[in-house]
Design an enzyme around this catalytic site. Structure first.
Site, PDB file in Angstrom:
ATOM      1  N   ASP A   1       0.779  -1.036   0.288  1.00 55.62           N
ATOM      2  CA  ASP A   1       0.038  -0.005   0.135  1.00 55.62           C
ATOM      3  C   ASP A   1       0.968   1.280  -0.080  1.00 55.62           C
ATOM      4  O   ASP A   1       1.069   1.902   1.069  1.00 55.62           O
ATOM      5  CB  ASP A   1      -0.711  -0.055   1.093  1.00 55.62           C
ATOM      6  CG  ASP A   1      -1.593   1.150   1.450  1.00 55.62           C
ATOM      7  OD1 ASP A   1      -2.262   1.604   2.418  1.00 55.62           O
ATOM      8  OD2 ASP A   1      -2.154   1.781   0.344  1.00 55.62           O
ATOM      9  N   SER A   2       1.336   1.383  -1.122  1.00 58.67           N
ATOM     10  CA  SER A   2       2.660   2.555  -1.185  1.00 58.67           C
ATOM     11  C   SER A   2       1.909   3.777  -1.840  1.00 58.67           C
ATOM     12  O   SER A   2       0.917   3.960  -2.387  1.00 58.67           O
ATOM     13  CB  SER A   2       3.684   2.070  -2.191  1.00 58.67           C
ATOM     14  OG  SER A   2       3.169   2.026  -3.741  1.00 58.67           O
TER      15      SER A   2
ATOM     16  N   ASP B   1       2.596   6.857  -4.843  1.00 58.68           N
ATOM     17  CA  ASP B   1       2.767   6.489  -6.120  1.00 58.68           C
ATOM     18  C   ASP B   1       4.394   6.577  -6.541  1.00 58.68           C
ATOM     19  O   ASP B   1       4.998   6.817  -5.378  1.00 58.68           O
ATOM     20  CB  ASP B   1       2.211   7.657  -7.161  1.00 58.68           C
ATOM     21  CG  ASP B   1       0.843   7.563  -6.964  1.00 58.68           C
ATOM     22  OD1 ASP B   1       0.134   8.260  -6.161  1.00 58.68           O
ATOM     23  OD2 ASP B   1       0.183   6.741  -7.922  1.00 58.68           O
TER      24      ASP B   1
END
Ligand code: SAM
Length: 291
Positions: free
Chosen positions: A160-161, A163
């Site tokens: 869940d990074s 961009d």
């Protein structure tokens, strides 16, 4: 009468697109060691968190992305005990993962401690149940370094990074995905935040191409998230067990029943199956990357 402030999402400036949000109240704004952070109140989306000009999470539409990133891999796999979350500092995904009582341990590796401290103050609906849960472990570290050095193994890895800019850029590299594969148990699943294909097609194609070189099964799911501008959001999917993605709706429903049918607002067994059915232009991106 103070002038109305508008905060723009600048992520798509290069595409000539700028979504702006009327600010009811700026709750907090700062430059952290890693990125610019602003949290503000919005009349439609509630609290909105932006990092480096990109919307991360809002109280009103968070459930869509968080439920899909958590429940699709866990129900597709069927026997998940150990989950790794890379990024995810707002704890929205951890909260969904912990709804699965069969999951024994959730490790979250977030690079920016201030995002977590911040979420504890402003997103207690996520952080309170998460930090009260003994199965949860919070690690402050660069996800790339963690998966390069840990001797732990996981059934599901959820990236869940932000961009692919700033600290998040390294989380879209072949080396990072290869390190994630090293940390997966046999038949494990990797899912990734992969942008909106209509505006960020290169991001999805690049990731699926990397997956194709590393895993037997490389694909993605889609969902529409109002504040992730640009239509469908893509969530990368990779595994060496090619059967998991084909798991029938009937089996998914039975696993959901066994999991106690906990509350969801977006994910259902039917939505789970449908999320792998891609619109043609996105399917063509995935096929091209798989070629
Ligand atoms: N759902 C959001 C999205 O789709 O844009 C992402 C939300 S979450 C807040 C993103 C988190 O990734 C941020 O807290 C950021 O600090 C973290 N992050 C960025 N690069 C990282 C890295 N290399 N290792 C670990 N965490 C990282």
């Amino acid at each position: 009468m103070a002038e109305q402030r508008w905060i723009p999402e600048t992520l798509f400036d290069p595409e000539g697109i700028r979504m702006s949000y009327a600010v009811e109240r700026v709750i907090h704004e700062t430059q952290t060691a890693h990125q610019h952070l602003v949290l503000f109140e919005h009349r439609t989306f509630g609290k909105m968190l932006m990092l480096d000009g990109a919307t991360q999470v809002t109280t009103k539409d968070e459930f869509i992305y968080h439920e899909m990133m958590a429940h699709v891999p866990i129900f597709a796999h069927g026997k998940v005990r150990d989950v790794l979350i890379i990024g995810g500092g707002d704890c929205g995904i951890a909260e969904e993962v912990l709804k699965h009582k069969s999951v024994k341990r959730v490790t979250q590796v977030e690079i920016d401690a201030s995002v977590i401290a911040f979420a504890k103050e402003h997103f207690p609906e996520f952080t309170r149940p998460v930090f009260a849960d003994k199965r949860f472990e919070s690690v402050i570290d660069d996800g790339m370094r963690f998966v390069g050095e840990t001797d732990r193994r996981f059934d599901v890895i959820i990236v869940d990074s932000t961009d692919p800019q700033g600290p998040g850029a390294v989380l879209f590299t072949r080396e990072f995905y290869a390190r994630c594969k090293r940390c997966l148990n046999k038949g494990g699943i990797l899912v990734t935040q992969n942008g909106v294909p209509f505006l960020q097609s290169g991001e999805l194609t690049a990731t699926v191409r990397h997956f194709r070189r590393l895993f037997k099964d490389a694909a993605c799911t889609v969902a529409a998230i109002p504040t992730y501008v640009g239509g469908h959001m893509a969530m990368g999917y990779a595994s060496d067990d090619t059967r998991l993605r084909q798991t029938s709706e009937k089996t998914i429903a039975a696993r959901y029943k066994k999991a106690g049918r906990f509350s969801t607002k977006y994910w259902t067994p039917a939505v789970h199956r449908a999320a792998f059915a891609l619109p043609r232009f996105i399917q063509e991106l995935v096929d091209k990357a798989n070629a």
